[in-house]
Design a protein around this motif. Structure first.
Motif, mmCIF file in Angstrom:
data_model
loop_
_atom_site.group_PDB
_atom_site.id
_atom_site.type_symbol
_atom_site.label_atom_id
_atom_site.label_comp_id
_atom_site.label_asym_id
_atom_site.label_seq_id
_atom_site.Cartn_x
_atom_site.Cartn_y
_atom_site.Cartn_z
ATOM 1 N N ASP A 1 0.813 -1.215 0.000
ATOM 2 C CA ASP A 1 0.000 0.000 0.000
ATOM 3 C C ASP A 1 0.853 1.277 0.000
ATOM 4 O OD1 ASP A 1 1.057 -0.480 2.427
ATOM 5 O OD2 ASP A 1 -0.739 0.047 3.583
ATOM 6 N N ALA A 2 2.151 1.130 -0.194
ATOM 7 C CA ALA A 2 3.027 2.308 -0.139
ATOM 8 C C ALA A 2 3.300 2.861 -1.529
ATOM 9 C CB ALA A 2 4.341 1.946 0.542
ATOM 10 N N ALA A 3 3.722 4.127 -1.574
ATOM 11 C CA ALA A 3 4.031 4.793 -2.844
ATOM 12 C C ALA A 3 5.234 5.700 -2.639
ATOM 13 C CB ALA A 3 2.825 5.598 -3.316
ATOM 14 N N LEU A 4 5.844 6.100 -3.741
ATOM 15 C CA LEU A 4 6.960 7.056 -3.686
ATOM 16 C C LEU A 4 6.647 8.213 -4.636
ATOM 17 C CD1 LEU A 4 10.208 4.867 -3.743
ATOM 18 C CD2 LEU A 4 9.685 6.643 -2.053
ATOM 19 N N PRO A 5 6.776 9.458 -4.147
ATOM 20 C CA PRO A 5 6.533 10.601 -5.027
ATOM 21 C C PRO A 5 7.598 10.678 -6.126
ATOM 22 C CG PRO A 5 6.691 11.255 -2.705
ATOM 23 C CD PRO A 5 7.147 9.841 -2.783
ATOM 24 N N ALA A 6 7.235 11.309 -7.231
ATOM 25 C CA ALA A 6 8.142 11.432 -8.373
ATOM 26 C C ALA A 6 9.467 12.069 -7.961
ATOM 27 C CB ALA A 6 7.477 12.245 -9.480
ATOM 28 N N ALA A 7 9.404 13.084 -7.089
ATOM 29 C CA ALA A 7 10.637 13.785 -6.690
ATOM 30 C C ALA A 7 11.582 12.832 -5.955
ATOM 31 C CB ALA A 7 10.291 14.987 -5.817
#
Lengths: 162, 162
Positions: free
Chosen positions: A23-29
């Motif tokens: 359920d985790a994500a990483l921002p583009a930056a």
């Protein structure tokens, strides 16, 4: 014959995202920071990967990118085609129909044997990339990256993933 | 991932030259005429093919280009590499060494698994082109070109070859 350098970026991004909890994500930056690549260029490739159904975006304060499917269901070929397109490598302009031997187009009922030979080579290349999944690549990276880099990556992900 | 359009030209030129008697040659201008391509651009590729030992030049009034080896000993891969170079398709900038997990270069003792996977795909592509010879392609063209074009080609060659 060269692929764009975005392919390397796209594959590394997918392999990194394969290490996140479901359920985790990483921002583009953060993805750009991790890979040391220009955020504006990477953003273009992230959008292409999302458009192709390889990544998906998570909205909100915990937003960012994550894999749209399990890593074992994403192939290297999908990533290549999302970023570099799916046109064949061989450019066939049907030059056999030009010059002093030219016949009306309707006479060329069989595919040019030269075109066919290059298509077979293309297919061999695609088949190899189609049987390589992000899960395979992730296992490979665990094995080939120096241990201190893996430890730093684990800490960085804990701080950066949302 | 695309090859230059010169590859199509180069392969067609070699297949046409495979139809010449052993001691005959075709001038560059005739090769451009036959294929309906710009002579100046084709000349560049003919020189690359000669530099790679695929073609050789015959000097004098009966001069021109001919195959430097029997058609069964020239592979499609040789032609591609003469015209498009032999660099791998995958551009690896070793981005795994950048960013917050970077380690000194000496720590990266194993080839990146991602690079390795793409190298395998490259090798599959090259292997397919390496087992395809100009003799194979010539036999293919005899089979797939319309008969009236073959008849015109035979007459054109009789008038044009030196």
């Amino acid at each position: 014959m060269r692929m764009s350098d975005g392919v390397e970026w796209g594959v590394h991004v997918c392999v990194l995202l394969a290490s996140l909890p479901d359920d985790a994500a990483l921002p583009a930056a953060k993805l750009a920071e991790y890979h040391g690549v220009p955020a504006a260029y990477l953003a273009k490739h992230l959008q292409a990967l999302a458009g192709a159904g390889v990544l998906c975006t998570v909205k909100g304060a915990k937003g960012g990118y994550r894999l749209a499917k399990p890593p074992a269901e994403i192939t290297a070929l999908e990533i290549v085609e999302a970023i570099d397109g799916d046109e064949p490598a061989f450019r066939c302009a049907e030059i056999r129909r030009r010059g002093p031997t030219a016949q009306p187009a309707r006479e060329y009922t069989k595919v040019c044997g030269i075109h066919h030979a290059f298509t077979k080579a293309d297919e061999a290349w695609r088949a190899e990339l189609a049987r390589t999944t992000v899960a395979d690549l992730f296992m490979g990276v665990l094995n080939d990256v120096p241990r201190p880099a893996l430890e730093k990556a684990a800490r960085w992900l804990q701080e950066s993933a949302r």
